[in-house]
Design a protein around this motif. Structure first.
Motif, PDB file in Angstrom:
ATOM      1  N   GLU A 197       0.787  -1.214   0.000  1.00 55.16           N
ATOM      2  CA  GLU A 197       0.000   0.000   0.000  1.00 55.16           C
ATOM      3  C   GLU A 197       0.828   1.277   0.000  1.00 55.16           C
ATOM      4  O   GLU A 197       0.362   2.311  -0.427  1.00 55.16           O
ATOM      5  N   HIS A 205      -3.812   1.613  -2.523  1.00 54.53           N
ATOM      6  CA  HIS A 205      -5.237   1.298  -2.439  1.00 54.53           C
ATOM      7  C   HIS A 205      -5.942   1.627  -3.740  1.00 54.53           C
ATOM      8  O   HIS A 205      -6.757   0.843  -4.246  1.00 54.53           O
ATOM      9  N   SER A 212      -8.641  -4.396  -9.550  1.00 51.49           N
ATOM     10  CA  SER A 212      -9.705  -5.370  -9.294  1.00 51.49           C
ATOM     11  C   SER A 212     -10.917  -5.093 -10.168  1.00 51.49           C
ATOM     12  O   SER A 212     -11.660  -6.011 -10.502  1.00 51.49           O
ATOM     13  N   ILE A 216      -8.812  -8.451 -12.142  1.00 48.12           N
ATOM     14  CA  ILE A 216      -7.534  -9.082 -11.797  1.00 48.12           C
ATOM     15  C   ILE A 216      -7.603  -9.406 -10.314  1.00 48.12           C
ATOM     16  O   ILE A 216      -7.981  -8.564  -9.509  1.00 48.12           O
ATOM     17  N   GLU A 217      -7.223 -10.620  -9.928  1.00 51.58           N
ATOM     18  CA  GLU A 217      -7.187 -11.000  -8.507  1.00 51.58           C
ATOM     19  C   GLU A 217      -6.146 -10.158  -7.797  1.00 51.58           C
ATOM     20  O   GLU A 217      -4.961 -10.277  -8.065  1.00 51.58           O
ATOM     21  N   THR A 218      -6.590  -9.280  -6.899  1.00 53.30           N
ATOM     22  CA  THR A 218      -5.652  -8.367  -6.242  1.00 53.30           C
ATOM     23  C   THR A 218      -5.703  -8.544  -4.740  1.00 53.30           C
ATOM     24  O   THR A 218      -6.761  -8.810  -4.177  1.00 53.30           O
ATOM     25  N   THR A 219      -4.561  -8.394  -4.110  1.00 55.48           N
ATOM     26  CA  THR A 219      -4.506  -8.411  -2.642  1.00 55.48           C
ATOM     27  C   THR A 219      -3.731  -7.191  -2.200  1.00 55.48           C
ATOM     28  O   THR A 219      -2.684  -6.881  -2.754  1.00 55.48           O
ATOM     29  N   VAL A 220      -4.247  -6.492  -1.193  1.00 52.48           N
ATOM     30  CA  VAL A 220      -3.543  -5.340  -0.641  1.00 52.48           C
ATOM     31  C   VAL A 220      -2.828  -5.784   0.620  1.00 52.48           C
ATOM     32  O   VAL A 220      -3.425  -6.433   1.478  1.00 52.48           O
ATOM     33  N   ILE A 221      -1.544  -5.474   0.738  1.00 46.75           N
ATOM     34  CA  ILE A 221      -0.822  -5.795   1.970  1.00 46.75           C
ATOM     35  C   ILE A 221      -0.224  -4.517   2.538  1.00 46.75           C
ATOM     36  O   ILE A 221      -0.036  -3.530   1.841  1.00 46.75           O
TER      37      ILE A 221
ATOM     38  N   TYR B  73     -13.378 -11.975   2.755  1.00 48.41           N
ATOM     39  CA  TYR B  73     -12.742 -12.811   1.757  1.00 48.41           C
ATOM     40  C   TYR B  73     -11.309 -13.084   2.180  1.00 48.41           C
ATOM     41  O   TYR B  73     -10.544 -12.170   2.459  1.00 48.41           O
ATOM     42  N   VAL B  75      -7.515 -14.410   1.478  1.00 49.83           N
ATOM     43  CA  VAL B  75      -6.580 -14.634   0.389  1.00 49.83           C
ATOM     44  C   VAL B  75      -6.268 -16.123   0.311  1.00 49.83           C
ATOM     45  O   VAL B  75      -6.057 -16.768   1.330  1.00 49.83           O
ATOM     46  N   PRO B 263      -1.052  -1.405   9.913  1.00 48.19           N
ATOM     47  CA  PRO B 263      -2.106  -0.580  10.468  1.00 48.19           C
ATOM     48  C   PRO B 263      -2.092  -0.479  11.988  1.00 48.19           C
ATOM     49  O   PRO B 263      -2.907   0.237  12.549  1.00 48.19           O
ATOM     50  N   LEU B 361      -6.980  -2.205   7.336  1.00 48.02           N
ATOM     51  CA  LEU B 361      -6.124  -1.636   6.308  1.00 48.02           C
ATOM     52  C   LEU B 361      -6.754  -0.418   5.651  1.00 48.02           C
ATOM     53  O   LEU B 361      -6.069   0.346   5.001  1.00 48.02           O
ATOM     54  N   VAL B 363      -8.124   3.205   5.035  1.00 43.45           N
ATOM     55  CA  VAL B 363      -7.706   4.489   5.591  1.00 43.45           C
ATOM     56  C   VAL B 363      -8.473   5.580   4.859  1.00 43.45           C
ATOM     57  O   VAL B 363      -8.776   5.458   3.673  1.00 43.45           O
ATOM     58  N   GLN B 370     -10.599   4.826  -0.083  1.00 45.51           N
ATOM     59  CA  GLN B 370     -10.520   4.115  -1.356  1.00 45.51           C
ATOM     60  C   GLN B 370     -11.113   2.709  -1.278  1.00 45.51           C
ATOM     61  O   GLN B 370     -11.774   2.266  -2.174  1.00 45.51           O
ATOM     62  N   LEU B 371     -10.812   2.015  -0.153  1.00 46.72           N
ATOM     63  CA  LEU B 371     -11.170   0.603  -0.093  1.00 46.72           C
ATOM     64  C   LEU B 371     -12.493   0.379   0.613  1.00 46.72           C
ATOM     65  O   LEU B 371     -12.747  -0.688   1.128  1.00 46.72           O
ATOM     66  N   VAL B 377     -16.311  -6.046  -4.134  1.00 53.66           N
ATOM     67  CA  VAL B 377     -15.526  -6.394  -5.317  1.00 53.66           C
ATOM     68  C   VAL B 377     -14.989  -7.802  -5.111  1.00 53.66           C
ATOM     69  O   VAL B 377     -14.260  -8.058  -4.161  1.00 53.66           O
ATOM     70  N   SER B 379     -12.828  -9.643  -6.721  1.00 52.02           N
ATOM     71  CA  SER B 379     -11.433 -10.005  -6.949  1.00 52.02           C
ATOM     72  C   SER B 379     -10.478  -9.225  -6.061  1.00 52.02           C
ATOM     73  O   SER B 379      -9.274  -9.256  -6.257  1.00 52.02           O
ATOM     74  N   LEU B 380     -10.986  -8.527  -5.046  1.00 49.71           N
ATOM     75  CA  LEU B 380     -10.121  -7.734  -4.175  1.00 49.71           C
ATOM     76  C   LEU B 380     -10.072  -8.357  -2.800  1.00 49.71           C
ATOM     77  O   LEU B 380     -11.099  -8.690  -2.225  1.00 49.71           O
ATOM     78  N   GLY B 381      -8.874  -8.536  -2.259  1.00 50.35           N
ATOM     79  CA  GLY B 381      -8.710  -9.076  -0.916  1.00 50.35           C
ATOM     80  C   GLY B 381      -7.754  -8.191  -0.134  1.00 50.35           C
ATOM     81  O   GLY B 381      -6.852  -7.585  -0.689  1.00 50.35           O
ATOM     82  N   LEU B 382      -7.960  -8.106   1.175  1.00 47.95           N
ATOM     83  CA  LEU B 382      -7.042  -7.361   2.031  1.00 47.95           C
ATOM     84  C   LEU B 382      -6.366  -8.355   2.961  1.00 47.95           C
ATOM     85  O   LEU B 382      -7.005  -9.257   3.479  1.00 47.95           O
ATOM     86  N   LEU B 383      -5.081  -8.177   3.150  1.00 47.85           N
ATOM     87  CA  LEU B 383      -4.332  -9.113   3.972  1.00 47.85           C
ATOM     88  C   LEU B 383      -3.676  -8.355   5.108  1.00 47.85           C
ATOM     89  O   LEU B 383      -2.885  -7.449   4.874  1.00 47.85           O
ATOM     90  N   LEU B 385      -1.469  -9.318   8.028  1.00 47.60           N
ATOM     91  CA  LEU B 385      -0.707 -10.332   8.762  1.00 47.60           C
ATOM     92  C   LEU B 385      -0.264  -9.775  10.102  1.00 47.60           C
ATOM     93  O   LEU B 385      -0.039  -8.581  10.241  1.00 47.60           O
TER      94      LEU B 385
END
Lengths: 355, 421
Positions: A197, A205, A212, A216-221, B73, B75, B263, B361, B363, B370-371, B377, B379-383, B385
């Motif tokens: 991010e 973001h 997405s 497209i398969e997207t992941t935010v880290i 969702y 990942v 975060p 995540l 903000v 934005q998220l 959506v 195809s959108l995932g937040l991770l 960890l």
């Protein structure tokens, strides 16, 4: 008088552009992308060529240099402005050489022999007047503008050569070039994108939402997880703000960490950068390389009590040395970082490097 | 074994059958022994196995603890882990009044799941204090022995806490110690005596393993801090903060750079405490690490657990700091008490980790999030960890209460500890 009107109009446009530059590059991500900046700079220089009063190439070059110095002083970190000025100067030199009828020799210091024997090369003072020089220069600048307009598409067209199915690609922050690149590949192939991010501005973001939306398969880290997930990443594709003369990058902060993590896992690092981002600057150690914005982004004013006792830094850019980069993809194709110095000598004339 | 026997006696079919039977039997016995020796895989890393999930649900139903459901969702790389939402704490699903779970445990579970009590030392100490309260309120039912019944009483509490937030390695070790102490209570001991004995045991554990260990580690660590040092710390580690404050009191001249990350932004808490003592501090986010590292002379990191193959499990981002510090040739020192040493082994941050609430995540900048609708959506995932593992070649020294050891000596310490016990 129409002449005076046009001049006033021109100066007004230049002033507006300078003011915009001063505001626009405030570091929260450019309000305009660097592509637009390049196009506007070139359009402005074309106008200057068309409307300013000059009789010989030397005069024109002086005028362009003066305007260029003003523009780069307005926002030193926006290097595309300076790059475009250098391109236009090189165009003028070439057109002048062509008008003179001298062979299309690359009159740079190609060989040591030339350096030693032709001491009179620098006596070229561009004083001759040629009737068609103005039209030729303006036509060449138009070609440059067409090239600028097509850069993102040219880079995106190469996407399928570099991305295969079921890949995991990592990217950092937001880059319009990388976004177009990935979207183009996604039309035919299925892959997974991980977006870091890039705090504190969190431009990642916006990139993730755009990707997405293109299915497209997207992941935010978070930035802190970059090394943790790097072991599952097949390629790292990033954009950059500037490509330096030694092949290194000046990119958004956090990119150096990504590059180090990629090298640790032997993952290729691919940089998508159009040619107008190539700058003849070399990296230096002083703080003039860095640009800082308000620390309010990092430690907000709500933390009032400790604010006065703490130093807070919010740098915008990172330097990435060329050893960490695997490939540059630009609108003229793919290149290794060790080749960048040759590309630079084709785009800019060495005498223009200091405006 | 089967193939050798069969080759030797191919023509005698009855012996053939007997040989096959014997070898099958031996493999079954070996498998059984194998299961006894190697610990069973914990449930919280087998979320993708429906049989395991069903078994856990049955167990929780027996113990009358509600099952917490996953959120959002996940990942695909982490489909084997739980992902909970902070907005849906387990306590909302409890029936009132709840007779099975002691109120101090309920409070503790809520504090864990909301992040009010965080950090492995803090969580362990809170857990031990809650158990002390449980022991004080406990009465042995008739015809039962305290040593067996109390352990059985603790099992549902531990499941509940596990549902609220997966147990940390330090908490796991503390629980093992308490269970051992309880089972060692002789049967002729009177209830009051047994309870006081247990309470003193717990106090001694906290005193020895946490408080005195911190003092010993500070003593060793202060030798490593010289005047004029620029020390980099990451996030909030109670141990590292302790070391810095003590070093400052012993009049060492140094300044501190606190690196923080979204975060959680735990570094702000560390910053406040250091500034209050009067230590001069600088504060940056982890993306500015390459900018700030040329100024740094040492890096001090805390740890969540030290694994038996020498890997350091700590807050996510620690491995990144160690990586970049190695590139700039800055020494990395990890401070960890021995009670956090763990017999597990792990090589990457995927197989066993914790996934925090993905909504963290998001903000809001300049009034725009934005998220905001990331759930809509597909195809959108937040991770998000929580932990990561740092390879031992990035760590130069581990400072423990037993002394200063290299990362690879962790199994040696574990073996020594096991022999002691």
């Amino acid at each position: 008088m129409p002449g005076a009107d046009k001049e006033a109009d021109l100066t007004e446009r230049i002033e507006a552009f300078l003011a915009d530059l001063k505001r626009g590059g405030c570091g929260t991500g450019p309000i305009r992308g660097s592509g637009e900046t390049a196009r506007e700079t070139t359009a402005l220089l074309r106008k200057v060529t068309a409307q300013a009063r000059w009789s010989s190439a030397g005069d024109l070059m002086e005028i362009i240099r003066k305007e260029g110095r003003r523009m780069t002083a307005a926002q030193p970190s926006e290097t595309t402005v300076g790059n475009m000025v250098l391109r236009v100067l090189k165009i003028i030199r070439e057109e002048y050489a062509r008008s003179r009828g001298s062979s299309e020799e690359t009159d740079q210091q190609e060989s040591l022999h030339k350096l030693l024997t032709s001491g009179g090369l620098s006596d070229e003072n561009f004083r001759q007047h040629y009737v068609h020089l103005k039209a030729n220069v303006i036509e060449a600048i138009n070609e440059l503008l067409t090239e600028l307009e097509g850069t993102t598409d040219n880079i995106a067209m190469q996407a399928l050569e570099h991305i295969h199915s079921n890949e995991v690609i990592m990217t950092v922050g937001r880059s319009r070039t990388v976004e177009a690149f990935l979207k183009d590949a996604a039309r035919k192939r299925k892959f997974h994108v991980i977006v870091a991010e890039c705090a504190p501005f969190c431009q990642g973001h916006e990139m993730a939402t755009n990707l997405s939306k293109a299915s497209i398969e997207t992941t935010v880290i978070a930035d802190a997880a970059i090394f943790a997930v790097m072991s599952r990443v097949n390629k790292v594709i990033i954009g950059t703000q500037t490509v330096l003369a030694n092949g290194g990058l000046r990119a958004v902060n956090g990119t150096h960490t990504v590059a180090l993590a990629a090298r640790h896992h032997s993952t290729p690092l691919i940089v998508c950068a159009p040619m107008f981002k190539l700058s003849p600057q070399f990296p230096n150690e002083e703080d003039t390389f860095h640009k800082f914005v308000s620390p309010h982004e990092v430690l907000p004013f709500t933390e009032g009590e400790i604010l006065s006792k703490v130093n807070v830094h919010c740098p915008v850019f990172d330097y990435v040395p060329p050893e960490l980069i695997t490939l540059f993809i630009s609108n003229i194709g793919g290149n290794a970082p060790s080749y960048i110095y040759r590309l630079m000598s084709e785009l800019y004339h060495p005498e223009d490097h200091d405006l | 074994g089967t193939s050798v026997v069969v080759y030797m006696v191919p023509q005698y079919s009855s012996i053939h059958i007997a040989a096959v039977v014997v070898s099958m039997f031996s493999t079954i016995i070996c498998g059984f022994l194998f299961l006894l020796v190697v610990k069973r895989l914990p449930e919280h890393v087998q979320v993708d196995d429906p049989a395991v999930v069903k078994r856990l649900a049955k167990k929780l139903e027996r113990q009358q603890i509600p099952l917490r459901s996953d959120y959002g969702y996940k990942v695909s790389l982490f489909s084997h882990l739980h992902q909970y939402s902070r907005k849906a704490p387990l306590t909302q699903l409890l029936s009132i009044p709840s007779t099975v779970i002691h109120p101090s445990i309920v409070r503790l579970g809520l504090q864990y799941s909301q992040g009010i009590v965080a950090g492995s030392n803090a969580r362990s100490v809170a857990l031990l204090h809650a158990f002390k309260q449980v022991i004080r309120d406990y009465t042995t039912p008739p015809n039962e022995e305290l040593s067996r019944d109390l352990v059985n009483k603790l099992k549902p509490y531990i499941s509940f806490l596990n549902q609220c937030r997966p147990l940390s390695a330090s908490m796991g070790n503390a629980i093992k110690y308490i269970k051992k102490e309880i089972s060692n209570i002789p049967s002729q001991c009177k209830e009051e005596e047994a309870k006081t004995k247990l309470l003193t045991c717990i106090d001694r554990y906290i005193e020895e393993k946490i408080v005195l260990a911190a003092k010993a580690i500070s003593k060793y660590a202060i030798e490593k801090i010289s005047d004029g040092d620029v020390i980099l710390v990451y996030g909030y580690s109670s141990l590292v903060n302790n070391i810095l404050c003590e070093a400052f009191e012993k009049s060492r001249k140094f300044r501190v750079i606190v690196v923080d990350s979204r975060p959680r932004l735990e570094g702000r808490e560390a910053l406040r405490r250091l500034v209050q003592r009067g230590i001069s501090c600088t504060y940056v986010l982890i993306s500015a690490l390459s900018y700030i590292l040329p100024e740094v002379s040492k890096v001090f990191l805390g740890a969540h657990a030290l694994l038996a193959n020498g890997y350091v499990m700590s807050r996510v981002g620690t491995s990144q700091i160690a990586l970049v510090a190695r590139t700039y040739n800055v020494p990395v020192l990890v401070c960890c008490e021995t009670y956090k040493f763990c017999e597990r082994v792990q090589t990457d941050s995927f197989v066993s980790n914790e996934l925090d609430d993905p909504d963290d995540l998001m903000v809001t900048r300049k009034g725009k999030t934005q998220l905001e609708n990331w759930q809509d959506v597909s195809s959108l995932g937040l991770l998000n960890l929580v932990y990561d593992v740092t390879p031992p070649d990035f760590v130069d020294l581990v400072i423990t209460d037993l002394g200063m050891i290299p990362c690879t000596s962790v199994p040696v310490v574990l073996r020594v500890k096991n022999l002691d016990q």
